[in-house]
Design an enzyme around this catalytic site. Structure first.
Site, mmCIF file in Angstrom:
data_model
loop_
_atom_site.group_PDB
_atom_site.id
_atom_site.type_symbol
_atom_site.label_atom_id
_atom_site.label_comp_id
_atom_site.label_asym_id
_atom_site.label_seq_id
_atom_site.Cartn_x
_atom_site.Cartn_y
_atom_site.Cartn_z
ATOM 1 N N ASP A 10 0.849 -1.198 0.000
ATOM 2 C CA ASP A 10 0.000 0.000 0.000
ATOM 3 C C ASP A 10 0.889 1.254 0.000
ATOM 4 O OD1 ASP A 10 0.921 0.368 2.581
ATOM 5 O OD2 ASP A 10 -0.946 -0.238 3.547
ATOM 6 N N SER A 11 0.248 2.404 0.043
ATOM 7 C CA SER A 11 1.014 3.651 -0.110
ATOM 8 C C SER A 11 2.041 3.835 1.013
ATOM 9 C CB SER A 11 0.069 4.848 -0.158
ATOM 10 O OG SER A 11 -0.725 4.879 1.004
#
Lengths: 245, 78
Positions: free
Chosen positions: B37-38
């Site tokens: 994820d980010s």
């Protein structure tokens, strides 16, 4: 010392860093955490902390100073697992008499500093996939306070900061919460003078000021296993002064 | 592609993203293939900055989707 530390680490002793921990609410928090068996480091600006805590001189308005303080604590204890961002200042005055510098310096010391220490602490917490961050706000952040526009703005800002970080870091089991005390008997409130203190206390449903330890108990709760599912919360510890917001 | 350099890159990715070495191939997509994820990507960039002694500004990360793209970006800063 090394062996004792190693043994303590094997238990549930955590590494706690409290900014502004040499007196007032910060010191009360430090004493509570120490009583729980945690390894407690406190940063201070002017007054060094009593014996028993790892004291670190730190100017929270300087990123370099914050970085150096964390590096020192990490070298002594390991990565910070619980951060209490508590250091704060006031420069009270009515808006028309409040210089831009008075406004900006309070925001810097109370709000931007919280960003600095939270950001620095997050490095280790992300790696650990765990962590607790607690910001010391104030009832006036949401209540407002004539003569404290800078202070109230900085304390309200902590709520937005905490809730954004709660969203950013939640997937890594890092909780971020805010404690909002009402009037607490500390050096900071003593400076207000008896008349102002009497007015403040009169507005509190519990009709007295808090002692710093009553705030510290909520801080240690937020850092405890029982509070694992609490994040982005603003916990008032204000004798009822702020009811309704 | 310099194999020794890529090995250093892969070591960072394996550590930060908790994936196996054979998953870290140039065509692997961070999102779809490596389940990153980010926040994982921010952590990876920080680890790479440390490993390679470079600075990767936020805007350079725009559009970086694969291991190969990230590798080129970082090595391009050396």
């Amino acid at each position: 010392m090394g062996r004792r530390r190693a043994r303590r680490r094997a238990c549930v002793s955590r590494v706690v860093l409290i900014t502004g921990g040499s007196r007032g609410i910060g010191l009360a928090c430090a004493q509570r955490f120490r009583a729980l068996g945690d390894r407690v480091a406190v940063t201070y600006n002017s007054t060094s902390p009593p014996d028993g805590f790892l004291g670190v001189a730190c100017d929270v308005t300087s990123g370099e100073s914050v970085d150096a303080a964390f590096a020192f604590v990490e070298a002594e204890f390991g990565p910070v697992e619980v951060l209490v961002s508590n250091a704060g200042i006031t420069k009270d005055g009515l808006l028309l008499r409040m210089s831009e510098n008075d406004f900006a310096s309070v925001i810097d010391a109370n709000l931007t500093a919280a960003y600095r220490v939270a950001k620095r602490a997050t490095h280790g917490m992300l790696r650990a996939r765990a962590g607790r961050i607690i910001f010391m706000s104030s009832v006036v952040g949401l209540l407002g306070s004539a003569g404290q526009a800078n202070y109230a703005a900085s304390k309200a800002g902590l709520v937005g900061l905490a809730r954004s970080l709660a969203r950013e870091l939640g997937s890594r089991s890092i909780t971020v919460n805010v404690v909002a005390p009402g009037p607490v008997a500390t050096d900071m409130t003593a400076a207000l003078g008896d008349k102002r203190l009497a007015e403040l206390t009169a507005a509190v449903p519990l009709a007295r000021m808090a002692c710093a330890d009553e705030i510290a108990g909520v801080v240690t709760f937020l850092a405890s296993a029982d509070a694992a599912y609490i994040t982005g919360a603003v916990i008032p510890v204000d004798g009822g002064l702020g009811m309704g917001h | 592609m310099d194999q020794a350099m890529f090995a250093r890159f892969r070591k960072c990715a394996v550590e930060v993203l908790s994936v196996s070495e054979d998953q870290v191939v140039p065509e692997a997509k961070f999102g779809d293939d490596l389940d990153a994820d980010s926040l994982d990507l921010v952590e990876l960039v920080m680890a790479l900055e440390e490993e390679f002694g470079v600075e990767v500004p936020e805007e350079d990360l725009e559009g970086i989707e694969t291991v190969g793209q990230a590798y080129d970006l970082v090595v391009g800063k050396l």
